[in-house]
Design a protein around this motif. Structure first.
Motif, PDB file in Angstrom:
ATOM      1  N   UNK A 197      -0.930 -14.026 -12.146  1.00 40.78           N
ATOM      2  CA  UNK A 197      -0.726 -12.605 -12.437  1.00 40.78           C
ATOM      3  C   UNK A 197      -0.836 -11.780 -11.168  1.00 40.78           C
ATOM      4  N   UNK A 198      -1.812 -12.113 -10.344  1.00 41.54           N
ATOM      5  CA  UNK A 198      -1.970 -11.413  -9.069  1.00 41.54           C
ATOM      6  C   UNK A 198      -0.782 -11.667  -8.150  1.00 41.54           C
ATOM      7  N   UNK A 199      -0.348 -12.919  -8.069  1.00 43.63           N
ATOM      8  CA  UNK A 199       0.756 -13.282  -7.168  1.00 43.63           C
ATOM      9  C   UNK A 199       2.012 -12.481  -7.466  1.00 43.63           C
ATOM     10  N   UNK A 200       2.249 -12.206  -8.723  1.00 43.79           N
ATOM     11  CA  UNK A 200       3.460 -11.488  -9.106  1.00 43.79           C
ATOM     12  C   UNK A 200       3.325  -9.974  -8.935  1.00 43.79           C
ATOM     13  N   UNK A 201       2.129  -9.515  -8.521  1.00 44.50           N
ATOM     14  CA  UNK A 201       1.913  -8.085  -8.254  1.00 44.50           C
ATOM     15  C   UNK A 201       1.982  -7.764  -6.765  1.00 44.50           C
ATOM     16  N   UNK A 202       1.993  -8.788  -5.918  1.00 41.65           N
ATOM     17  CA  UNK A 202       1.996  -8.579  -4.471  1.00 41.65           C
ATOM     18  C   UNK A 202       3.347  -8.008  -4.030  1.00 41.65           C
ATOM     19  N   UNK A 203       3.322  -7.101  -3.056  1.00 42.17           N
ATOM     20  CA  UNK A 203       4.533  -6.518  -2.486  1.00 42.17           C
ATOM     21  C   UNK A 203       4.713  -7.000  -1.050  1.00 42.17           C
ATOM     22  N   UNK A 204       5.964  -7.102  -0.570  1.00 45.26           N
ATOM     23  CA  UNK A 204       6.189  -7.505   0.816  1.00 45.26           C
ATOM     24  C   UNK A 204       5.545  -6.514   1.784  1.00 45.26           C
ATOM     25  N   UNK A 205       4.955  -7.033   2.859  1.00 43.64           N
ATOM     26  CA  UNK A 205       4.339  -6.157   3.851  1.00 43.64           C
ATOM     27  C   UNK A 205       4.486  -6.786   5.235  1.00 43.64           C
ATOM     28  N   UNK A 206       4.747  -5.947   6.235  1.00 41.18           N
ATOM     29  CA  UNK A 206       4.884  -6.397   7.616  1.00 41.18           C
ATOM     30  C   UNK A 206       3.541  -6.218   8.328  1.00 41.18           C
ATOM     31  N   UNK A 207       3.137  -7.232   9.097  1.00 43.04           N
ATOM     32  CA  UNK A 207       1.841  -7.184   9.772  1.00 43.04           C
ATOM     33  C   UNK A 207       1.962  -6.772  11.234  1.00 43.04           C
ATOM     34  N   UNK A 235     -13.794  -5.276   0.821  1.00 37.68           N
ATOM     35  CA  UNK A 235     -13.407  -4.041   0.139  1.00 37.68           C
ATOM     36  C   UNK A 235     -12.268  -3.372   0.908  1.00 37.68           C
ATOM     37  N   UNK A 236     -12.403  -3.286   2.205  1.00 39.16           N
ATOM     38  CA  UNK A 236     -11.354  -2.691   3.041  1.00 39.16           C
ATOM     39  C   UNK A 236     -10.036  -3.454   2.877  1.00 39.16           C
ATOM     40  N   UNK A 237     -10.119  -4.788   2.908  1.00 44.71           N
ATOM     41  CA  UNK A 237      -8.915  -5.602   2.730  1.00 44.71           C
ATOM     42  C   UNK A 237      -8.197  -5.275   1.426  1.00 44.71           C
ATOM     43  N   UNK A 238      -8.967  -5.057   0.365  1.00 46.10           N
ATOM     44  CA  UNK A 238      -8.381  -4.835  -0.948  1.00 46.10           C
ATOM     45  C   UNK A 238      -7.417  -3.664  -0.964  1.00 46.10           C
ATOM     46  N   UNK A 239      -7.791  -2.575  -0.300  1.00 45.75           N
ATOM     47  CA  UNK A 239      -6.908  -1.409  -0.236  1.00 45.75           C
ATOM     48  C   UNK A 239      -5.877  -1.538   0.878  1.00 45.75           C
ATOM     49  N   UNK A 240      -6.290  -2.048   2.021  1.00 46.14           N
ATOM     50  CA  UNK A 240      -5.375  -2.209   3.160  1.00 46.14           C
ATOM     51  C   UNK A 240      -4.124  -2.988   2.773  1.00 46.14           C
ATOM     52  N   UNK A 273      -2.346   4.783   3.751  1.00 48.17           N
ATOM     53  CA  UNK A 273      -3.075   3.732   3.049  1.00 48.17           C
ATOM     54  C   UNK A 273      -4.186   3.147   3.925  1.00 48.17           C
ATOM     55  N   UNK A 274      -3.961   3.080   5.228  1.00 47.73           N
ATOM     56  CA  UNK A 274      -5.000   2.595   6.137  1.00 47.73           C
ATOM     57  C   UNK A 274      -6.201   3.535   6.112  1.00 47.73           C
ATOM     58  N   UNK A 313       4.346  -1.915   5.369  1.00 46.13           N
ATOM     59  CA  UNK A 313       3.784  -2.174   6.693  1.00 46.13           C
ATOM     60  C   UNK A 313       2.364  -1.604   6.755  1.00 46.13           C
ATOM     61  N   UNK A 314       1.557  -2.106   7.704  1.00 47.90           N
ATOM     62  CA  UNK A 314       0.156  -1.682   7.767  1.00 47.90           C
ATOM     63  C   UNK A 314      -0.112  -0.931   9.068  1.00 47.90           C
ATOM     64  N   UNK A 315      -0.286  -1.672  10.155  1.00 46.49           N
ATOM     65  CA  UNK A 315      -0.613  -1.049  11.445  1.00 46.49           C
ATOM     66  C   UNK A 315       0.603  -0.861  12.347  1.00 46.49           C
ATOM     67  N   UNK A 316       1.709  -1.555  12.034  1.00 48.45           N
ATOM     68  CA  UNK A 316       2.872  -1.528  12.918  1.00 48.45           C
ATOM     69  C   UNK A 316       4.157  -1.311  12.129  1.00 48.45           C
ATOM     70  N   UNK A 317       5.055  -0.543  12.708  1.00 51.41           N
ATOM     71  CA  UNK A 317       6.353  -0.296  12.106  1.00 51.41           C
ATOM     72  C   UNK A 317       7.195  -1.561  12.167  1.00 51.41           C
ATOM     73  N   UNK A 318       7.734  -1.969  11.042  1.00 54.02           N
ATOM     74  CA  UNK A 318       8.471  -3.231  10.999  1.00 54.02           C
ATOM     75  C   UNK A 318       9.827  -3.146  11.703  1.00 54.02           C
ATOM     76  N   UNK A 319      10.315  -1.928  11.946  1.00 52.45           N
ATOM     77  CA  UNK A 319      11.619  -1.784  12.594  1.00 52.45           C
ATOM     78  C   UNK A 319      11.518  -1.914  14.110  1.00 52.45           C
ATOM     79  N   UNK A 320      10.520  -1.261  14.726  1.00 47.74           N
ATOM     80  CA  UNK A 320      10.445  -1.267  16.188  1.00 47.74           C
ATOM     81  C   UNK A 320       9.095  -1.721  16.733  1.00 47.74           C
ATOM     82  N   UNK A 321       8.165  -2.090  15.845  1.00 50.99           N
ATOM     83  CA  UNK A 321       6.871  -2.582  16.298  1.00 50.99           C
ATOM     84  C   UNK A 321       5.905  -1.503  16.749  1.00 50.99           C
TER      85      UNK A 321
END
Length: 450
Positions: free
Chosen positions: A397-407, A227-232, A255-256, A238-246
């Motif tokens: 259908x799901x694959x085409x709804x995914x957005x780029x995200x930095x981990x 369930x957590x993964x679904x919203x995360x 969102x987290x 980006x999720x836990x880290x800034x994609x520009x400087x880490x």
């Protein structure tokens, strides 16, 4: 944490890591694919096939592959058209050992293969050491970039967009697996479109979940992690880290916190079950119909199929408000390889449109080229286990709804800390805010020490 960490630190981080992640498999029905021959000159869907590798020089390409694929069979097709090329495979299903072996080889400066299959869970750790790999843009990858799902391609692209580490193979788009018999018992629509509409926002999902629990006496969702993964995974960019400087942003990314609070709500209202992912008890709950839905990737269908008694009682709906991805790989070219031009020509052929369709049909590797989704052979087979639904269409259908995200390199460690906090709320009735505060404190300490 900077993306340009020294290689020595990267080696220590990867060698110490023990990771459970998923790759490929389970995305579709395994069927015979016939005996179609490899195209000799076409570049449709990605990859050159006949542009210089037939010079007569005998060339052996070493390929470290991962998991169950049909790549060895496809390589035989390719070498039949390119008799001067041979491909020597080293395959393993142990992801951690697979990636640690490459880390060791790159650190030692010898022993790396021409072609390395890199799982997405390890991407950030290796793209930080991109100087050890060929930039596929230098070998022609820009010409085929538009063939692939944008978010998948970007997973292997440097932050400044100048370096492409790998070519996309499979993906793991996330969906809602649901029990039609329990949905009917709860008065919910049983068809995929109707069920998707009933839960098409997270607020509606929570309302339906509470009603489901009241009417069936069973939890709506199986466990906290999924369930957590679904919203995360619907976090923008980006999720836990800034994609520009880490830098760590887990405490400020709304969102987290939304994912955390939503999961806490499910715990407190009793519509999330108390099972542990991959445990025997969870497997038994799947078979017995002890919960209503599972939020998971395409490949987790294989786990559901193991519950043979539940055949014909499942269908697939879409996640509320978007989608996520869990799993999938890339084909990379370590610089130690002696034949980058020939290796690139081979891998760009291996993951072109026609061959991604073959890999889906033969090995269940869900395609990362959306043009495959339009092919008649892609969506021609209803799946009787899933009540006759053409599940390939649901995944597409799901694959085409995914957005780029930095981990970020420490994504998995931070994720575990937060999920442990949720586990304490569930099992120990711990105070959610105190658990959140402690999790953030632990995450910041982890980052500072790294």
């Amino acid at each position: 944490m900077k993306r340009s960490k020294p290689w020595a630190i990267l080696l220590v981080a990867v060698m110490m890591m023990s990771l459970l992640a998923a790759c490929g498999g389970g995305g579709g029905n395994k069927t015979s694919n016939g005996n179609a021959s490899a195209p000799a000159t076409t570049n449709e869907g990605g990859g050159s096939t006949n542009s210089g590798t037939d010079s007569g020089e005998k060339i052996e390409l070493t390929f470290w592959s991962l998991g169950t694929t049909n790549y060895e069979d496809l390589a035989k097709e390719y070498t039949a058209e390119h008799p001067n090329i041979t491909v020597k495979f080293q395959n393993t299903s142990d992801q951690t050992a697979h990636h640690n072996n490459l880390t060791t080889a790159l650190s030692a400066g010898s022993g790396a293969p021409d072609i390395f299959m890199l799982e997405i869970a390890f991407m950030e750790r290796f793209i930080s050491a991109k100087d050890k790999f060929h930039n596929l843009y230098d070998l022609g990858a820009k010409d085929i970039e538009s063939n692939y799902l944008d978010w998948k391609w970007k997973q292997a692209t440097s932050v400044d967009g100048s370096f492409q580490l790998g070519l996309p193979t499979d993906i793991g788009p996330t969906v809602v697996y649901y029990r039609t018999d329990l949905a009917e018992q709860a008065g919910l629509p049983t068809d995929p479109d109707g069920f998707s509409a009933a839960i098409d926002s997270w607020d509606k999902f929570a309302t339906v979940a509470k009603q489901f629990k009241e009417k069936t006496g069973k939890p709506f969702a199986d466990l906290t992690d999924l369930v957590y993964n679904g919203l995360r995974d619907q976090s923008p960019d980006q999720i836990y880290f800034n994609k520009e400087d880490g830098a760590f942003i887990g405490d400020t990314n709304p969102q987290v916190k939304k994912a955390y609070d939503f999961t806490v709500k499910g715990i407190q209202e009793g519509w999330i079950g108390n099972w542990i992912l991959w445990s025997p008890e969870w497997q038994n709950a799947i078979n017995q119909g002890d919960f209503g839905v599972m939020l998971g990737p395409a490949w987790i269908a294989g786990t559901i199929r193991n519950a043979k008694d539940s055949a014909g009682k499942w269908q697939i709906a879409q996640l509320p408000e978007g989608a996520g991805n869990w799993g999938g790989s890339f084909l990379t070219l370590p610089k130690e390889g002696k034949h980058p031009k020939e290796a690139y020509e081979f891998i760009s052929w291996l993951v072109n449109k026609d061959n991604q369709l073959k890999s889906f049909k033969d090995s269940g590797l869900f395609p990362s080229i959306p043009a495959v989704y339009e092919e008649p052979d892609f969506s021609s087979e209803p799946d009787e286990f899933f009540s006759g639904q053409v599940i390939a269409e649901a995944y597409a259908k799901s694959a085409e709804r995914v957005k780029p995200v930095y981990y970020g390199p420490l994504h998995d460690q931070v994720d575990t800390i937060i999920k442990n906090a949720l586990k304490n709320v569930l099992e120990k009735k711990a105070d959610p805010q105190k658990e959140w505060d402690e999790a953030i404190k632990q995450a910041k300490t982890l980052v500072d020490r790294s």
